[in-house]
Motif scaffolding. Structure first.
Motif, PDB file in Angstrom:
ATOM      1  N   GLY A  76       2.177   7.377  -5.161  1.00 29.62           N
ATOM      2  CA  GLY A  76       1.198   7.977  -4.247  1.00 29.62           C
ATOM      3  C   GLY A  76       0.176   8.852  -4.934  1.00 29.62           C
ATOM      4  O   GLY A  76      -0.552   9.584  -4.268  1.00 29.62           O
ATOM      5  N   GLY A  77       0.084   8.767  -6.271  1.00 34.33           N
ATOM      6  CA  GLY A  77      -0.885   9.580  -7.007  1.00 34.33           C
ATOM      7  C   GLY A  77      -2.292   9.042  -6.871  1.00 34.33           C
ATOM      8  O   GLY A  77      -2.912   8.573  -7.847  1.00 34.33           O
ATOM      9  N   VAL A  78      -2.834   9.086  -5.665  1.00 37.42           N
ATOM     10  CA  VAL A  78      -4.169   8.551  -5.396  1.00 37.42           C
ATOM     11  C   VAL A  78      -5.227   9.481  -5.983  1.00 37.42           C
ATOM     12  O   VAL A  78      -5.097  10.699  -5.941  1.00 37.42           O
ATOM     13  CB  VAL A  78      -4.383   8.390  -3.880  1.00 37.42           C
ATOM     14  CG1 VAL A  78      -5.785   7.897  -3.569  1.00 37.42           C
ATOM     15  CG2 VAL A  78      -3.336   7.431  -3.309  1.00 37.42           C
ATOM     16  N   ARG A  79      -6.280   8.886  -6.553  1.00 37.99           N
ATOM     17  CA  ARG A  79      -7.428   9.651  -7.031  1.00 37.99           C
ATOM     18  C   ARG A  79      -8.537   9.563  -5.994  1.00 37.99           C
ATOM     19  O   ARG A  79      -8.704   8.519  -5.341  1.00 37.99           O
ATOM     20  CB  ARG A  79      -7.928   9.124  -8.377  1.00 37.99           C
ATOM     21  CG  ARG A  79      -7.287   9.778  -9.574  1.00 37.99           C
ATOM     22  CD  ARG A  79      -5.780   9.599  -9.622  1.00 37.99           C
ATOM     23  NE  ARG A  79      -5.196  10.054 -10.881  1.00 37.99           N
ATOM     24  CZ  ARG A  79      -3.908   9.986 -11.154  1.00 37.99           C
ATOM     25  NH1 ARG A  79      -3.056   9.496 -10.266  1.00 37.99           N
ATOM     26  NH2 ARG A  79      -3.460  10.426 -12.317  1.00 37.99           N
ATOM     27  N   GLY A  80      -9.306  10.649  -5.868  1.00 33.73           N
ATOM     28  CA  GLY A  80     -10.273  10.705  -4.789  1.00 33.73           C
ATOM     29  C   GLY A  80     -11.666  11.098  -5.213  1.00 33.73           C
ATOM     30  O   GLY A  80     -12.118  10.809  -6.325  1.00 33.73           O
ATOM     31  N   ALA A  81     -12.347  11.802  -4.294  1.00 30.29           N
ATOM     32  CA  ALA A  81     -13.762  12.098  -4.456  1.00 30.29           C
ATOM     33  C   ALA A  81     -14.037  13.038  -5.622  1.00 30.29           C
ATOM     34  O   ALA A  81     -15.087  12.938  -6.260  1.00 30.29           O
ATOM     35  CB  ALA A  81     -14.299  12.710  -3.163  1.00 30.29           C
TER      36      ALA A  81
ATOM     37  N   GLN B  48      -8.882   7.103   4.011  1.00 36.21           N
ATOM     38  CA  GLN B  48      -9.639   7.065   2.760  1.00 36.21           C
ATOM     39  C   GLN B  48      -9.872   5.635   2.278  1.00 36.21           C
ATOM     40  O   GLN B  48     -10.886   5.349   1.639  1.00 36.21           O
ATOM     41  CB  GLN B  48      -8.891   7.848   1.671  1.00 36.21           C
ATOM     42  CG  GLN B  48      -8.885   9.346   1.885  1.00 36.21           C
ATOM     43  CD  GLN B  48      -7.712   9.791   2.731  1.00 36.21           C
ATOM     44  OE1 GLN B  48      -7.099   8.980   3.441  1.00 36.21           O
ATOM     45  NE2 GLN B  48      -7.376  11.064   2.658  1.00 36.21           N
ATOM     46  N   VAL B  49      -8.947   4.733   2.584  1.00 39.34           N
ATOM     47  CA  VAL B  49      -9.103   3.344   2.151  1.00 39.34           C
ATOM     48  C   VAL B  49     -10.297   2.697   2.863  1.00 39.34           C
ATOM     49  O   VAL B  49     -11.142   2.039   2.239  1.00 39.34           O
ATOM     50  CB  VAL B  49      -7.814   2.550   2.424  1.00 39.34           C
ATOM     51  CG1 VAL B  49      -8.014   1.075   2.106  1.00 39.34           C
ATOM     52  CG2 VAL B  49      -6.669   3.123   1.601  1.00 39.34           C
ATOM     53  N   LEU B  50     -10.385   2.897   4.181  1.00 36.51           N
ATOM     54  CA  LEU B  50     -11.513   2.341   4.927  1.00 36.51           C
ATOM     55  C   LEU B  50     -12.822   2.991   4.503  1.00 36.51           C
ATOM     56  O   LEU B  50     -13.868   2.319   4.422  1.00 36.51           O
ATOM     57  CB  LEU B  50     -11.289   2.537   6.427  1.00 36.51           C
ATOM     58  CG  LEU B  50     -10.211   1.665   7.078  1.00 36.51           C
ATOM     59  CD1 LEU B  50     -10.131   1.948   8.566  1.00 36.51           C
ATOM     60  CD2 LEU B  50     -10.499   0.197   6.837  1.00 36.51           C
ATOM     61  N   LEU B  51     -12.782   4.307   4.264  1.00 35.02           N
ATOM     62  CA  LEU B  51     -13.993   4.996   3.815  1.00 35.02           C
ATOM     63  C   LEU B  51     -14.455   4.442   2.469  1.00 35.02           C
ATOM     64  O   LEU B  51     -15.659   4.233   2.246  1.00 35.02           O
ATOM     65  CB  LEU B  51     -13.729   6.494   3.707  1.00 35.02           C
ATOM     66  CG  LEU B  51     -13.503   7.255   5.019  1.00 35.02           C
ATOM     67  CD1 LEU B  51     -13.047   8.680   4.737  1.00 35.02           C
ATOM     68  CD2 LEU B  51     -14.768   7.264   5.861  1.00 35.02           C
ATOM     69  N   ALA B  52     -13.506   4.215   1.558  1.00 36.23           N
ATOM     70  CA  ALA B  52     -13.868   3.688   0.241  1.00 36.23           C
ATOM     71  C   ALA B  52     -14.459   2.285   0.352  1.00 36.23           C
ATOM     72  O   ALA B  52     -15.473   1.974  -0.290  1.00 36.23           O
ATOM     73  CB  ALA B  52     -12.640   3.681  -0.669  1.00 36.23           C
TER      74      ALA B  52
ATOM     75  N   ALA C  43      -2.569   3.280  -2.259  1.00 35.48           N
ATOM     76  CA  ALA C  43      -2.586   3.864  -0.916  1.00 35.48           C
ATOM     77  C   ALA C  43      -2.160   2.868   0.149  1.00 35.48           C
ATOM     78  O   ALA C  43      -1.448   3.216   1.090  1.00 35.48           O
ATOM     79  CB  ALA C  43      -3.978   4.414  -0.610  1.00 35.48           C
ATOM     80  N   THR C  44      -2.602   1.618   0.022  1.00 35.55           N
ATOM     81  CA  THR C  44      -2.258   0.623   1.046  1.00 35.55           C
ATOM     82  C   THR C  44      -0.808   0.173   0.959  1.00 35.55           C
ATOM     83  O   THR C  44      -0.237  -0.267   1.965  1.00 35.55           O
ATOM     84  CB  THR C  44      -3.173  -0.613   0.905  1.00 35.55           C
ATOM     85  OG1 THR C  44      -3.075  -1.117  -0.436  1.00 35.55           O
ATOM     86  CG2 THR C  44      -4.621  -0.239   1.186  1.00 35.55           C
TER      87      THR C  44
END
Length: 829
Positions: A361-366, A33-37, A405-406
């Motif tokens: 690790g509470g990452v927010r996404g799409a 997801q990091v690379l996609l972002a 995330a990283t």
């Protein structure tokens, strides 16, 4: 507007980008997801420089001019993402932790919305409701990174289930909160706290109903497809979208509907689909989920540059407040609410190190980005609110992706969560050393068969010899002591993993039914989970529970005793006997596995302990089987023959397949044999267990009523009520008021009297003392030692029978006088 060719070309280019980024993410050891972002941001900034792909036009053309509005993103991609995630959830484990999952899914979103909203209200010139809308947008988390990391680390199963289960439902909670707040902003007088709560509950319950109905309909259709793999997969894709859109049509939660549909498909579907077809279906859905997740990340992050185009330093201050308050809200739930729930559920008892990883690790996404764009494009809202929602939500998503995330994996290493325990290290080394020993032992014969010279064999064997020596040294230095609690715990975990595999193997071979595999697999899973969390004590207590009669059996027994309904208890006891016989088959294989394989992995002392536990379990199962077979021998024989026939059919299938592979029989002959087996398998109908509780037949077994004429037996049968007592059941409790006596038509009961318990067998009776004594109280506990067929005579009917039958009265008086004397002696002593 762009043509369909342009849109498809655009998607094809994005898929090429995804295919190139996936191996790069693995190589760099960072979340995809990091690379996609990062890639989406670059494409988004590039789009701002190209007029043809610029932002919204004055007429409201969607972002990038390709039709990917928030509604399109949610409708196309969200059902696939949720369905794929739900299919992979272990429903049995989630049901065990359902209460904490639902509470966290709802409470965590509410707490995050409140805390973040108040923090923004303090730093932004917006209304409280506007700040709460922005907070609700960012309150839903994407647990993909932390769940994948926990899976790699071998984190406790309950912890993974808790995080995954929460993520399935928190999207619905966030969307419902946003809808209520938007209605309040729009001046809807019906909107408010209580109506909002009621509306949320209605949406949630309605979504569950729609998801259950649509999934049930799909599962009913599944057998009609006759194992056609493509048709089965197509049906599940239709189910994902159908459940979502149907729920939205009825104005209930489409998110909840698709989650419930996915959960039911993952639990019941795998039992209705051939094993090979199911494996293929899982692979297809994993691929669909990968495409959906990757595309939605790219498309959503491509919109971020437009959302952040007008950001200023005040937005930076608000973003800092948002990040800090989000972490505080998450920590408050994990350290405040979760420990309270831990008093009632073991799933909520989490080590502080895992809690810290979950917070960070509470990452927010799409989904967060899609909701933010939806608010930005809502022209009924103020410009300040739309600006803040776009900038802060986008900035927060980027922060969690590029920072949280990283840095999550380094944090996990810092916390020591990536290190194997001494027991795990020792087990790993033993497994590898055994496999290397097997390889080394086969090298000579392999070299001889291929005419390879001994000198080459010695060179290759040298590598394995050095590796074996290293493993032996590490195991001696770091491994737990053979027979220790840690070694035993690891061995039992391996054992239950093998048990689950054998249960599924019997199901694939069509030896056990869907209902049985569901029960036996859940049984093995609970044993493994209990061992993981509580060690040997948890294993032993859970093992004892597996042989106890469940509450449903006791309810069915109550229905039989009070209303004469026999079918429920007959069905449950029949299922219990089949379950016991099948469990015995599996445990017998465990016994062989421990002796032939497991003892080599875990050590002789630990292997001996595990073998003793398996033998004790087998002995308990044998006693439970014997108890029912002794009372119902004909049914037991028929059931064993039925199971053996299933095994024989499986052997026939293997033999016929071998003959076909050898060319001995043709394809036509093989198909004809398969058709014959299907016919024989269809003839194996479920067996019915007859409890044998006909009053006339039971009366005939009692010497006390021998010689009665048929009409007398019929009249007596109207006074006596037949009932069944289960092994270990307390029929009479000392000190209770007595209103009936019991005649033993079959079985044995134990009467707890001094100086030692007394056994009463077929033809005897008990419970009459309370009916004949002035106080009417029971004088002793009476426990059934096996399945007992009893005839119950009420107090009023006893008096009537004694008055009508002199011989009966004399016999009752004789026995009761002797027992009264024994009771008096006991009281004197």
């Amino acid at each position: 507007m762009f043509s369909i060719v342009t849109m498809v070309t655009f998607l094809a280019v994005l898929l090429v980008i995804v295919s190139l980024l996936s191996p790069l993410a693995v190589r760099l050891r960072i979340p995809l997801q990091v690379l996609l972002a990062a890639t989406g941001l670059l494409l988004g900034f590039g789009a701002l420089l190209v007029p043809a792909l610029g932002p919204h036009t004055a007429t409201g053309e969607p972002a990038l001019g390709l039709g990917f509005s928030p509604e399109v993103i949610l409708t196309i991609f969200l059902p696939v993402l949720l369905f794929e995630m739900a299919m992979g959830i272990n429903v049995r484990r989630m049901m065990d932790a359902l209460a904490p999952v639902l509470v966290l899914a709802i409470v965590a979103v509410i707490v995050a919305t409140a805390v973040i909203g108040l923090a923004l209200w303090w730093v932004l010139p917006l209304s409280l409701i506007g700040c709460l809308i922005i907070a609700a947008i960012v309150s839903t988390t994407d647990p993909a990174a932390v769940v994948a990391l926990f899976r790699d680390l071998g984190a406790p199963v309950q912890l993974r289930v808790l995080v995954e289960g929460e993520s399935l439902f928190n999207d619905a909670a966030a969307i419902a909160i946003i809808a209520v707040l938007l209605a309040m902003v729009g001046g809807n007088t019906a909107a408010g706290l209580v109506p909002g709560i009621l509306g949320f509950l209605q949406e949630f319950a309605g979504g569950m109903l729609v998801g259950g109905i649509t999934a049930g309909a799909a599962l009913l259709v599944m057998p009609v497809l006759r194992g056609e793999r493509a048709a089965e997969i197509t049906l599940t894709v239709s189910l994902a979208y159908g459940s979502y859109l149907t729920a939205e049509y009825f104005h209930v939660s489409g998110v909840v509907a698709v989650v419930i549909a996915g959960l039911l498909t993952g639990s019941a579907g795998r039992l209705r689909i051939a094993a090979d077809n199911w494996d293929t279906m899982v692979e297809v859905w994993e691929q669909l989920g990968h495409w959906a997740n990757s595309l939605v990340f790219l498309i959503a992050t491509m919109l971020v540059p437009r959302l952040m185009f007008a950001a200023n330093w005040k937005d930076g201050v608000a973003l800092v407040a948002m990040v800090a308050s989000a972490l505080i809200a998450r920590a408050a739930v994990l350290w405040g609410i979760l420990p309270l729930m831990g008093l009632f559920s073991a799933a909520c008892r989490i080590q502080w190190r895992y809690k810290l990883a979950i917070v960070w690790g509470g990452v927010r996404g799409a989904v967060t980005l899609a909701l933010a764009v939806a608010v930005v494009e809502n022209r009924t809202l103020s410009g300040e609110l739309r600006h803040a929602a776009g900038v802060l939500s986008s900035g927060f998503v980027l922060f969690t992706l590029l920072v949280n995330a990283t840095s999550l994996r380094p944090l996990v290493r810092r916390l020591g969560l990536d290190k194997l325990t001494a027991a795990e290290l020792a087990l790993r080394d033993r497994v590898l050393s055994l496999s290397m020993e097997n390889i080394r032992s086969r090298l000579s014969s392999l070299a001889e068969s291929h005419a390879i010279r001994p000198v080459a064999v010695e060179q290759v064997e040298g590598f394995y010899h050095d590796q074996l020596a290293a493993f032996s040294l590490e195991a001696a230095l770091a491994g737990p002591k053979d027979g220790s609690a840690a070694a035993l715990r690891g061995a039992l975990i391996l054992l239950e993993g093998y048990e689950q595999e054998r249960v599924m193997g019997y199901f694939r071979d069509r030896v056990i039914s869907r209902d049985m595999v569901r029960h036996l697999s859940a049984q093995a899973g609970r044993l493994r989970d209990a061992t993981l969390t509580e060690g040997l004590g948890g294993y032993i207590s859970t093992l004892a529970q597996t042989l106890r009669f469940p509450t449903l059996v006791r309810v069915a027994l109550w229905l039989q005793r009070h209303f004469g309904l026999q079918r429920p208890i007959e069905s449950l006891l029949a299922g219990r006997y089949e379950m016991l016989v099948l469990t015995r088959m599996v445990v017998q294989e465990l016994d062989a596995y421990v002796k032939d394989r497991l003892a080599q992995l875990v050590g002789e002392g630990t292997g001996y302990q595990v073998h003793a536990l398996v033998r004790e379990r087998l002995a308990r199962i044998e006693r439970a089987i014997s108890a029912l077979a002794l009372q119902y021998p004909d049914y037991a024989l028929a059931m064993e023959a039925r199971i053996l026939t299933r095994l024989a059919l499986r052997l026939e299938a293997a033999e016929h397949s071998r003959l076909f592979q050898e060319g001995t029989i043709s394809g036509d002959v093989l198909r004809a044999l398969e058709a014959q087996r299907r016919v024989r398998s269809a003839e194996l109908k479920p067996l019915r267990l007859d409890l044998g509780l006909e009053p006339e037949a039971l009366i005939g077994r009692l010497p006390l009523f021998a010689g009665l004429a048929p009409d007398q037996v019929s009249r007596l049968a109207r006074l006596l009520s037949p009932t069944l007592a289960l092994p270990g059941q307390q029929v009479i409790r000392r000190g209770d008021h007595g209103d009936a006596m019991y005649f033993i038509a079959s079985g044995v009961v134990q009467v707890a009297v001094a100086p030692e318990p007394k056994l009463l067998k077929t033809g005897e009776f008990f419970g009459e003392l309370a009916l004949l004594s002035p106080g009417g109280l029971r004088t002793a506990d009476v426990i059934a030692l096996g399945y007992c067929q009893l005839l119950v005579l009420k107090s009023r009917d006893l008096q009537r029978l004694m008055h009508a039958d002199t011989a009966f009265k004399e016999r009752i008086d004789e026995v009761s006088a002797r027992r009264f004397a024994e009771v008096k002696e006991q009281q004197v002593d």
